[in-house]
Motif scaffolding. Structure first.
Motif, short mmCIF file in Angstrom:
data_model
loop_
_atom_site.label_atom_id
_atom_site.label_comp_id
_atom_site.label_asym_id
_atom_site.label_seq_id
_atom_site.Cartn_x
_atom_site.Cartn_y
_atom_site.Cartn_z
N LEU A 1 14.05 1.51 -5.65
CA LEU A 1 14.94 2.67 -5.59
C LEU A 1 14.15 3.97 -5.56
N GLU A 2 12.94 3.96 -6.07
CA GLU A 2 12.12 5.16 -6.07
C GLU A 2 11.63 5.52 -4.68
N ASN A 3 11.23 4.53 -3.89
CA ASN A 3 10.52 4.84 -2.63
C ASN A 3 11.24 4.39 -1.37
N LEU A 4 12.39 3.73 -1.50
CA LEU A 4 13.02 3.12 -0.33
C LEU A 4 13.65 4.13 0.61
N ARG A 5 14.35 5.13 0.08
CA ARG A 5 15.02 6.08 0.96
C ARG A 5 14.03 6.80 1.88
N PRO B 1 0.81 -1.22 0.00
CA PRO B 1 0.00 0.00 0.00
C PRO B 1 0.85 1.28 0.00
N TYR B 2 1.96 1.24 0.71
CA TYR B 2 2.87 2.40 0.69
C TYR B 2 3.42 2.64 -0.71
N ALA B 3 3.90 1.57 -1.35
CA ALA B 3 4.50 1.70 -2.68
C ALA B 3 3.48 2.19 -3.70
N VAL C 1 14.98 -4.70 5.56
CA VAL C 1 14.03 -4.77 4.46
C VAL C 1 14.40 -5.96 3.59
N SER C 2 13.38 -6.61 3.05
CA SER C 2 13.57 -7.73 2.12
C SER C 2 13.04 -7.29 0.76
N ILE C 3 13.90 -7.30 -0.25
CA ILE C 3 13.53 -6.77 -1.56
C ILE C 3 13.96 -7.76 -2.64
N GLY C 4 13.03 -8.07 -3.53
CA GLY C 4 13.33 -9.01 -4.60
C GLY C 4 13.02 -8.48 -5.98
N HIS C 5 11.74 -8.35 -6.29
CA HIS C 5 11.33 -8.09 -7.67
C HIS C 5 11.98 -6.84 -8.25
N ALA C 6 11.85 -5.72 -7.57
CA ALA C 6 12.39 -4.46 -8.11
C ALA C 6 13.91 -4.52 -8.21
N THR D 1 23.61 -2.61 -8.39
CA THR D 1 22.25 -2.47 -7.87
C THR D 1 22.21 -2.65 -6.36
N ILE D 2 22.88 -3.66 -5.85
CA ILE D 2 22.91 -3.86 -4.40
C ILE D 2 23.53 -2.66 -3.71
N ALA D 3 24.60 -2.12 -4.28
CA ALA D 3 25.23 -0.93 -3.69
C ALA D 3 24.26 0.25 -3.65
N LEU D 4 23.48 0.44 -4.73
CA LEU D 4 22.53 1.53 -4.78
C LEU D 4 21.42 1.36 -3.74
#
Length: 240
Positions: free
Chosen positions: A194-198, A156-158, A210-215, A228-231
């Protein structure tokens, strides 16, 4: 700094679409670790449409970083994780046919079930987390399951972030504060990018992981996995 666990299900999906062992899921887990991720996440489903049971054992044997296994606590799933003994098991309420996790637990309706499952996992020394929405009652009841953590379901946040990020983040801030108050540590995941994480990381207090896969895997197609992992890790640095 909030920890990053990379979900590699999509790498397994790509492998399974063609057969054989390309890309190599076991190597991907090692690469994720070597490129700086704090953990590796997998979600083995009954139909093995992405991560297979064998993958779980193979990955456990080659990584030193934190291993998080997600899944619905069926007897087969519980037998698997008790055998593998990952650092963390994240319990999700998915039915077998679900494409991806799409809701948190109803901890009122399933309280006794979750209490039993979590007690069983703790006998094996496994840290537990349960997938949950932002409803206050559900979070309070989650604390009664004796879980160590909750993973906030962030779809819902995303979804609402591009429309009004302040409105999108508000219920998650409240949920995180309440979870901390009732003694729960906090993870988060689903559609973080990367758009909404920061913004999420900066505004959510007490966030551990945080657990992130698809994006992340989609971004890696263009940027490469290491970059990508560094970003993503750059998004997770807490300002002092």
């Amino acid at each position: 700094m909030t920890k990053l666990s990379v979900n590699i299900n999509k790498i397994a999906t790509l492998r399974n679409s063609r057969g054989g062992n390309m890309p190599d899921v076991q190597k991907a887990a090692v690469d994720v670790q070597d490129f700086g991720a704090d953990g590796v996440t997998v979600h083995p489903r009954p139909d093995e449409r992405h991560i297979r049971r064998k993958d779980v054992y193979d990955i456990k044997g080659v990584i030193k970083t934190e291993f998080n296994i997600e899944g619905y606590p069926s007897p087969d799933f519980l037998n698997l994780v008790k055998s593998v003994k990952p650092h963390q098991v994240t319990l999700v309420p998915d039915p077998p046919e679900a494409i991806t996790s799409n809701a948190g637990w109803d901890t009122i309706q399933h309280l006794s079930f979750l209490q039993d499952v979590i007690a069983e996992l703790k006998e094996y020394g496994i840290r537990t987390s349960i997938f949950i929405g932002t409803d206050a009652e559900m979070i309070i009841k989650a604390s009664e399951t004796n879980t160590d953590r909750v993973e906030l379901y962030t779809e819902p946040y995303a979804t609402h972030y591009p429309i009004d990020r302040e409105k999108a983040i508000a219920p998650f801030v409240e949920a995180a504060n309440l979870a901390n108050k009732v003694g729960l540590k906090i993870n988060a995941g689903h559609d973080l990018s990367l758009e909404n994480l920061r913004f999420f990381n900066e505004r959510i207090p007490f966030l551990k992981e945080v657990s992130i896969g698809h994006a992340l895997i989609a971004d890696a197609l263009y940027l490469g996995l290491e970059k990508t992992i560094a970003l993503y890790k750059d998004q997770l640095v807490k300002e002092k």
